[in-house]
Design a protein around this motif. Structure first.
Motif, PDB file in Angstrom:
ATOM      1  N   TYR A   1     -24.374 -67.788  41.017  1.00  0.00           N
ATOM      2  CA  TYR A   1     -25.786 -67.543  40.707  1.00  0.00           C
ATOM      3  C   TYR A   1     -26.605 -68.806  40.959  1.00  0.00           C
ATOM      4  O   TYR A   1     -26.143 -69.919  40.727  1.00  0.00           O
ATOM      5  CB  TYR A   1     -25.949 -67.124  39.238  1.00  0.00           C
ATOM      6  CG  TYR A   1     -25.398 -65.758  38.958  1.00  0.00           C
ATOM      7  CD1 TYR A   1     -26.183 -64.623  39.092  1.00  0.00           C
ATOM      8  CD2 TYR A   1     -24.065 -65.604  38.574  1.00  0.00           C
ATOM      9  CE1 TYR A   1     -25.657 -63.362  38.853  1.00  0.00           C
ATOM     10  CE2 TYR A   1     -23.526 -64.346  38.330  1.00  0.00           C
ATOM     11  CZ  TYR A   1     -24.335 -63.233  38.476  1.00  0.00           C
ATOM     12  OH  TYR A   1     -23.821 -61.977  38.238  1.00  0.00           O
ATOM     13  N   ASN A   2     -27.816 -68.585  41.425  1.00  0.00           N
ATOM     14  CA  ASN A   2     -28.752 -69.681  41.614  1.00  0.00           C
ATOM     15  C   ASN A   2     -29.872 -69.482  40.587  1.00  0.00           C
ATOM     16  O   ASN A   2     -30.539 -68.449  40.592  1.00  0.00           O
ATOM     17  CB  ASN A   2     -29.290 -69.615  43.049  1.00  0.00           C
ATOM     18  CG  ASN A   2     -30.189 -70.765  43.358  1.00  0.00           C
ATOM     19  OD1 ASN A   2     -31.304 -70.822  42.859  1.00  0.00           O
ATOM     20  ND2 ASN A   2     -29.727 -71.681  44.170  1.00  0.00           N
TER      21      ASN A   2
ATOM     22  N   ILE B   1     -24.671 -71.815  39.390  1.00  0.00           N
ATOM     23  CA  ILE B   1     -23.545 -71.415  38.533  1.00  0.00           C
ATOM     24  C   ILE B   1     -22.526 -70.739  39.438  1.00  0.00           C
ATOM     25  O   ILE B   1     -22.826 -69.693  40.046  1.00  0.00           O
ATOM     26  CB  ILE B   1     -24.009 -70.438  37.426  1.00  0.00           C
ATOM     27  CG1 ILE B   1     -25.109 -71.106  36.577  1.00  0.00           C
ATOM     28  CG2 ILE B   1     -22.837 -70.024  36.550  1.00  0.00           C
ATOM     29  CD1 ILE B   1     -25.824 -70.144  35.658  1.00  0.00           C
ATOM     30  N   LYS B   2     -21.363 -71.348  39.558  1.00  0.00           N
ATOM     31  CA  LYS B   2     -20.346 -70.787  40.462  1.00  0.00           C
ATOM     32  C   LYS B   2     -19.530 -69.733  39.724  1.00  0.00           C
ATOM     33  O   LYS B   2     -19.195 -69.910  38.554  1.00  0.00           O
ATOM     34  CB  LYS B   2     -19.435 -71.896  40.966  1.00  0.00           C
ATOM     35  CG  LYS B   2     -20.113 -72.797  41.982  1.00  0.00           C
ATOM     36  CD  LYS B   2     -19.149 -73.783  42.577  1.00  0.00           C
ATOM     37  CE  LYS B   2     -19.891 -74.638  43.608  1.00  0.00           C
ATOM     38  NZ  LYS B   2     -19.091 -75.746  44.078  1.00  0.00           N
ATOM     39  N   SER B   3     -19.197 -68.655  40.451  1.00  0.00           N
ATOM     40  CA  SER B   3     -18.347 -67.626  39.862  1.00  0.00           C
ATOM     41  C   SER B   3     -16.940 -68.184  39.707  1.00  0.00           C
ATOM     42  O   SER B   3     -16.511 -69.035  40.496  1.00  0.00           O
ATOM     43  CB  SER B   3     -18.278 -66.403  40.775  1.00  0.00           C
ATOM     44  OG  SER B   3     -19.556 -65.882  40.964  1.00  0.00           O
ATOM     45  N   GLN B   4     -16.232 -67.688  38.716  1.00  0.00           N
ATOM     46  CA  GLN B   4     -14.850 -68.149  38.522  1.00  0.00           C
ATOM     47  C   GLN B   4     -14.010 -67.709  39.702  1.00  0.00           C
ATOM     48  O   GLN B   4     -14.101 -66.572  40.156  1.00  0.00           O
ATOM     49  CB  GLN B   4     -14.275 -67.558  37.241  1.00  0.00           C
ATOM     50  CG  GLN B   4     -14.765 -68.303  36.008  1.00  0.00           C
ATOM     51  CD  GLN B   4     -14.058 -67.841  34.744  1.00  0.00           C
ATOM     52  OE1 GLN B   4     -13.535 -66.754  34.686  1.00  0.00           O
ATOM     53  NE2 GLN B   4     -14.070 -68.700  33.742  1.00  0.00           N
ATOM     54  N   GLY B   5     -13.214 -68.604  40.241  1.00  0.00           N
ATOM     55  CA  GLY B   5     -12.333 -68.272  41.352  1.00  0.00           C
ATOM     56  C   GLY B   5     -12.971 -68.453  42.695  1.00  0.00           C
ATOM     57  O   GLY B   5     -12.306 -68.328  43.726  1.00  0.00           O
TER      58      GLY B   5
END
Lengths: 191, 177
Positions: free
Chosen positions: A175-176, A186-190
């Motif tokens: 997400y930006n 915000i980076k997604s997990q994985g």
């Protein structure tokens, strides 16, 4: 030149009338013992004034009114100080309530009095005059015509550009988040 | 009395008109300028305005400036009232390469003991002011946000009121009573 800002809860035409009613100066200007109009020609008025504050000062002032919002004055005669001049400039208050007066005052007391001291006295004189003007105007009744005309003038609504506060965008990798000018990722997990 | 001059400049990706509009919107400085608790336009007449600022620290510290505007080019403040040792602040706007504008902020401060007060010296730094201005300007520039993703949520102040777009639907927000 010392400047001051005076907020007065009364419409500009009424404040202008009060400032140009020279014969009543001694009723409200602090330390003004006498203000006698000696001549009047159009918008130019000469007056003899006696002010008694730290010392008694006698001077002749020439007022030049530029209706509806400017009043200039300057010393034309006097032994106690070298020069005395200034301006009152009246503006409509931005919130539609009353008048904002920009007052300017320049006093040259001669080489015997340091400038910082003259400036300090000038500043106090202007602050005191501002308070006195507000108090004096509060005791007066605003003429009906002026009150009616000023009541019709509502402050103009100010158009505003659209202003973003928060934006969240889903991206392939997370997400930006844009918040009040700053961007966070915000980076997604994985990912 | 002596003066001390501080100056910084920054390039911003916007048109001079937007910058000029933000700099002359005196009711909104508290939204973006560091250490400003409240700001208010007192009066405006053609290219002259009077504005009042209240600082966060020292609390209730108020100063008044007279503002002289040259449309889309320059905004000049001269302090009239207040204890802050600010004499003049000048915002110069000039077109730069790539459709950007260069804004240069100059603070001219009075050399007196007031400069030693941390609250005043923090406020009178040009670079943080320009950084805050850059962030405020970006709030009016939708193209700065990435366009390749899916917009989930956006909240904006518009002439209609506060608008919320959520998953493609538009809502008009009203303050709670």
């Amino acid at each position: 030149m010392i400047k001051a800002v005076i907020n007065v809860d009364s419409p500009p035409p009424h404040v202008f009338n009060v400032l140009t009613d020279f014969s009543r100066y001694k009723e409200w200007i602090p330390g003004c013992q006498q203000c006698t109009v000696t001549s009047r020609s159009g918008n130019v008025t000469d007056a003899d004034i006696i002010i008694s504050s730290m010392k008694r000062i006698e001077l002749a002032l020439r007022f030049e009114a530029i209706p509806p919002n400017v009043l200039n004055f300057r010393m034309t005669r006097g032994k106690d100080i070298k020069a005395y001049s200034g301006t009152y400039r009246l503006m409509n208050a931005a919130d539609g309530n009353g008048t904002v007066v920009i007052a300017e005052l320049e006093i040259d007391a001669g080489f015997m009095v340091p400038k910082f001291m003259v400036d300090k006295i000038s500043r106090k004189m202007m602050d005191d005059t501002g308070s006195a003007l507000r108090k004096h105007i509060a005791t007066l009744t605003i003429p009906t015509a002026i009150a009616r005309a000023s009541a019709q003038k509502a402050p103009e609504a100010k158009p505003r550009r659209a202003r973003r506060i928060l934006r969240i965008v889903k991206m392939p990798a997370g997400y930006n988040v844009w918040l009040l000018g700053q961007t966070f990722t915000i980076k997604s997990q994985g990912s | 009395m002596g003066f001390l001059t501080k100056q910084s400049a920054v390039l911003l990706p916007c048109d001079p008109g937007l910058l000029y509009e933000v700099l002359t919107d005196y009711d909104s400085y508290a939204e973006w300028m560091p250490f400003v608790a409240r700001s208010k336009l007192l009066a405006r007449e053609r290219d002259l305005a009077l504005a009042e600022f209240e600082l966060l620290h020292p609390a209730k510290d108020v100063f008044v400036v007279e503002c002289i505007h040259t449309k889309n080019k320059m905004v000049l403040w001269r302090a009239i009232r207040g204890r802050i040792p600010l004499s003049e602040a000048q915002w110069d706007i000039e077109p730069a390469e790539g459709g950007q504008v260069r804004v240069r902020l100059t603070f001219q401060t009075n050399l007196n003991w007031g400069l030693l007060r941390p609250a005043y010296s923090r406020f009178l730094k040009t670079a943080p002011c320009l950084n805050a201005l850059r962030m405020q300007i970006s709030a009016f520039l939708p193209e700065l946000a990435p366009e390749e993703g899916e917009k989930i949520l956006e909240i904006a102040e518009t002439s209609e009121g506060t608008i919320c777009w959520m998953l493609g639907k538009k809502y008009i927000l009203t303050p709670a009573p």
